[in-house]
Design a protein around this motif. Structure first.
Motif, PDB file in Angstrom:
ATOM      1  N   UNK A   1      22.416  37.331  35.744  1.00 45.54           N
ATOM      2  CA  UNK A   1      23.145  36.096  36.056  1.00 45.54           C
ATOM      3  C   UNK A   1      23.668  35.438  34.787  1.00 45.54           C
ATOM      4  N   UNK A   2      22.847  35.433  33.742  1.00 38.38           N
ATOM      5  CA  UNK A   2      23.267  34.830  32.479  1.00 38.38           C
ATOM      6  C   UNK A   2      24.429  35.593  31.857  1.00 38.38           C
ATOM      7  N   UNK A   3      24.415  36.918  31.969  1.00 40.02           N
ATOM      8  CA  UNK A   3      25.539  37.706  31.453  1.00 40.02           C
ATOM      9  C   UNK A   3      26.820  37.342  32.195  1.00 40.02           C
ATOM     10  N   UNK A   4      26.726  37.186  33.494  1.00 39.16           N
ATOM     11  CA  UNK A   4      27.896  36.832  34.303  1.00 39.16           C
ATOM     12  C   UNK A   4      28.406  35.436  33.954  1.00 39.16           C
ATOM     13  N   UNK A   5      27.502  34.511  33.710  1.00 40.53           N
ATOM     14  CA  UNK A   5      27.917  33.158  33.344  1.00 40.53           C
ATOM     15  C   UNK A   5      28.651  33.148  32.002  1.00 40.53           C
ATOM     16  N   UNK A   6      28.207  34.006  31.088  1.00 40.34           N
ATOM     17  CA  UNK A   6      28.855  34.075  29.776  1.00 40.34           C
ATOM     18  C   UNK A   6      30.238  34.720  29.884  1.00 40.34           C
ATOM     19  N   UNK A   7      30.323  35.831  30.626  1.00 44.57           N
ATOM     20  CA  UNK A   7      31.578  36.592  30.715  1.00 44.57           C
ATOM     21  C   UNK A   7      32.576  35.934  31.658  1.00 44.57           C
ATOM     22  N   UNK A   8      32.092  35.451  32.792  1.00 48.03           N
ATOM     23  CA  UNK A   8      32.980  34.952  33.847  1.00 48.03           C
ATOM     24  C   UNK A   8      32.988  33.436  33.926  1.00 48.03           C
ATOM     25  N   UNK A   9      31.839  32.808  33.678  1.00 45.32           N
ATOM     26  CA  UNK A   9      31.733  31.366  33.895  1.00 45.32           C
ATOM     27  C   UNK A   9      31.428  31.081  35.348  1.00 45.32           C
TER      28      UNK A   9
ATOM     29  N   UNK B   1      26.529  36.921  40.855  1.00 49.42           N
ATOM     30  CA  UNK B   1      27.253  35.774  40.308  1.00 49.42           C
ATOM     31  C   UNK B   1      27.360  34.649  41.322  1.00 49.42           C
ATOM     32  N   UNK B   2      27.573  34.992  42.574  1.00 47.15           N
ATOM     33  CA  UNK B   2      27.846  33.980  43.591  1.00 47.15           C
ATOM     34  C   UNK B   2      26.629  33.326  44.213  1.00 47.15           C
ATOM     35  N   UNK B   3      25.465  33.974  44.077  1.00 47.89           N
ATOM     36  CA  UNK B   3      24.298  33.470  44.793  1.00 47.89           C
ATOM     37  C   UNK B   3      23.013  33.643  43.971  1.00 47.89           C
ATOM     38  N   UNK B   4      22.064  32.760  44.225  1.00 45.29           N
ATOM     39  CA  UNK B   4      20.702  33.002  43.774  1.00 45.29           C
ATOM     40  C   UNK B   4      19.992  33.764  44.889  1.00 45.29           C
ATOM     41  N   UNK B   5      19.100  34.656  44.515  1.00 42.63           N
ATOM     42  CA  UNK B   5      18.445  35.523  45.501  1.00 42.63           C
ATOM     43  C   UNK B   5      16.930  35.401  45.374  1.00 42.63           C
ATOM     44  N   UNK B   6      16.278  35.257  46.542  1.00 41.64           N
ATOM     45  CA  UNK B   6      14.829  35.186  46.583  1.00 41.64           C
ATOM     46  C   UNK B   6      14.325  35.887  47.836  1.00 41.64           C
ATOM     47  N   UNK B   7      13.067  36.300  47.789  1.00 40.06           N
ATOM     48  CA  UNK B   7      12.444  36.831  48.992  1.00 40.06           C
ATOM     49  C   UNK B   7      12.293  35.708  50.016  1.00 40.06           C
TER      50      UNK B   7
ATOM     51  N   UNK C   1      30.918  49.665  43.178  1.00 40.04           N
ATOM     52  CA  UNK C   1      29.503  49.363  42.977  1.00 40.04           C
ATOM     53  C   UNK C   1      29.326  48.188  42.026  1.00 40.04           C
ATOM     54  N   UNK C   2      29.986  48.249  40.876  1.00 36.38           N
ATOM     55  CA  UNK C   2      29.831  47.194  39.879  1.00 36.38           C
ATOM     56  C   UNK C   2      30.385  45.869  40.386  1.00 36.38           C
ATOM     57  N   UNK C   3      31.542  45.909  41.033  1.00 40.60           N
ATOM     58  CA  UNK C   3      32.150  44.679  41.539  1.00 40.60           C
ATOM     59  C   UNK C   3      31.279  44.026  42.614  1.00 40.60           C
ATOM     60  N   UNK C   4      30.755  44.829  43.535  1.00 39.42           N
ATOM     61  CA  UNK C   4      29.936  44.281  44.612  1.00 39.42           C
ATOM     62  C   UNK C   4      28.662  43.658  44.064  1.00 39.42           C
ATOM     63  N   UNK C   5      27.973  44.387  43.180  1.00 41.55           N
ATOM     64  CA  UNK C   5      26.743  43.844  42.615  1.00 41.55           C
ATOM     65  C   UNK C   5      27.025  42.595  41.784  1.00 41.55           C
ATOM     66  N   UNK C   6      28.082  42.619  40.989  1.00 37.09           N
ATOM     67  CA  UNK C   6      28.422  41.475  40.146  1.00 37.09           C
ATOM     68  C   UNK C   6      28.721  40.236  40.980  1.00 37.09           C
ATOM     69  N   UNK C   7      29.485  40.394  42.035  1.00 37.73           N
ATOM     70  CA  UNK C   7      29.838  39.222  42.851  1.00 37.73           C
ATOM     71  C   UNK C   7      28.633  38.676  43.609  1.00 37.73           C
TER      72      UNK C   7
ATOM     73  N   UNK D   1      36.387  39.356  38.401  1.00 39.17           N
ATOM     74  CA  UNK D   1      37.570  40.185  38.588  1.00 39.17           C
ATOM     75  C   UNK D   1      37.321  41.565  37.975  1.00 39.17           C
ATOM     76  N   UNK D   2      38.153  42.518  38.360  1.00 39.33           N
ATOM     77  CA  UNK D   2      37.985  43.883  37.851  1.00 39.33           C
ATOM     78  C   UNK D   2      38.097  43.921  36.329  1.00 39.33           C
TER      79      UNK D   2
END
Length: 243
Positions: free
Chosen positions: A63-71, A197-203, A188-194, A77-78
């Motif tokens: 998530x932190x990597x995505x925040x740095x790269x994408x905000x 990036x878009x959600x927090x995930x928990x059990x 694969x990369x786009x689906x996992x990244x979105x 985006x691809x």
């Protein structure tokens, strides 16, 4: 104009110039490629999220990597994928430890050959064990543990989802490997990244950890992934999905 795979299939001719494939055969090939392109990535993403929910520090780092790269003011985006090395490492690790099928597509040796010290007589049907490669303790340290860091390179170079050295099989390899490897890797990369990036995930609240048991007879999750997702971006970002 550059030809695509459909152009190649349509233009295949025999020595007399007649089409090698019928329309029905071409349709069947394209359908098989599309199904494989969808099923393989979706299985890897389900396993990746399940493993990452059980190891929150991995999910946090992605998530932190995505925040740095994408905000947090736009969607992934691809053009961002090249810079998401840790996210790709997570996807690659899911392919390594949780392949969609136990074996690769069968191949037949056209002549006597020796591969990796093993003699393969002409006419042999060759099957490679995907779990046998990806979970090989002689190659991978702690092979049953989900550790994306093992795929990051010291020189900072890009992470790819395939392995030409046959230490794992994600989309097959060689001249007869998957024709949709680039498409499948991007999906694969786009689906996992979105999703990350878009959600927090928990059990779910009543579940301490995601059950990572494999189903009997195949390598899928025994129980489909059930997780609690909460939006982590601004509302206007999600509105882009409907436009």
């Amino acid at each position: 104009m550059e030809e695509d795979i459909l152009d190649v299939l349509i233009n295949l001719k025999d020595s007399k110039g007649a089409p090698l494939l019928t329309i029905e055969e071409i349709k069947a090939l394209i359908v098989e490629i599309m199904i494989a392109t969808v099923d393989n990535p979706s299985n890897a993403i389900e396993w990746a999220l399940a493993e990452m929910i059980n190891q929150p520090e991995i999910l946090k780092r992605a998530s932190e990597e995505l925040d740095i790269v994408v905000g947090r003011d736009r969607l992934v985006q691809e053009s961002d994928l090249t810079y998401l090395k840790y996210v790709k490492a997570c996807a690659r690790e899911a392919f390594r430890i949780h392949p969609i099928a136990p074996f690769n597509v069968p191949h037949v040796s056209m002549e006597d050959a020796t591969v990796g010290g093993y003699f393969i007589p002409k006419g042999s049907h060759v099957l490679l064990s995907r779990p046998g490669l990806g979970r090989n303790p002689r190659i991978w340290e702690e092979p049953l543990k989900f550790k994306p860091e093992r795929h990051l390179k010291d020189d900072g170079s890009d992470v790819v989802l395939t392995d030409s050295n046959l230490r794992m099989l994600s989309f097959s390899t060689g001249r007869r490997g998957c024709a949709g490897v680039l498409l499948g890797s991007t999906m694969t990369t786009m689906l996992l990244a979105r999703l990350i990036h878009g959600f927090t995930w928990n059990a779910p609240p009543d579940v301490p950890n995601i059950d990572l048991t494999e189903s009997e007879g195949d390598l899928l999750l025994a129980k489909p992934l059930l997780a609690l997702a909460k939006p982590r971006l601004s509302e206007h970002v999600y509105q882009q999905l409907g436009n």
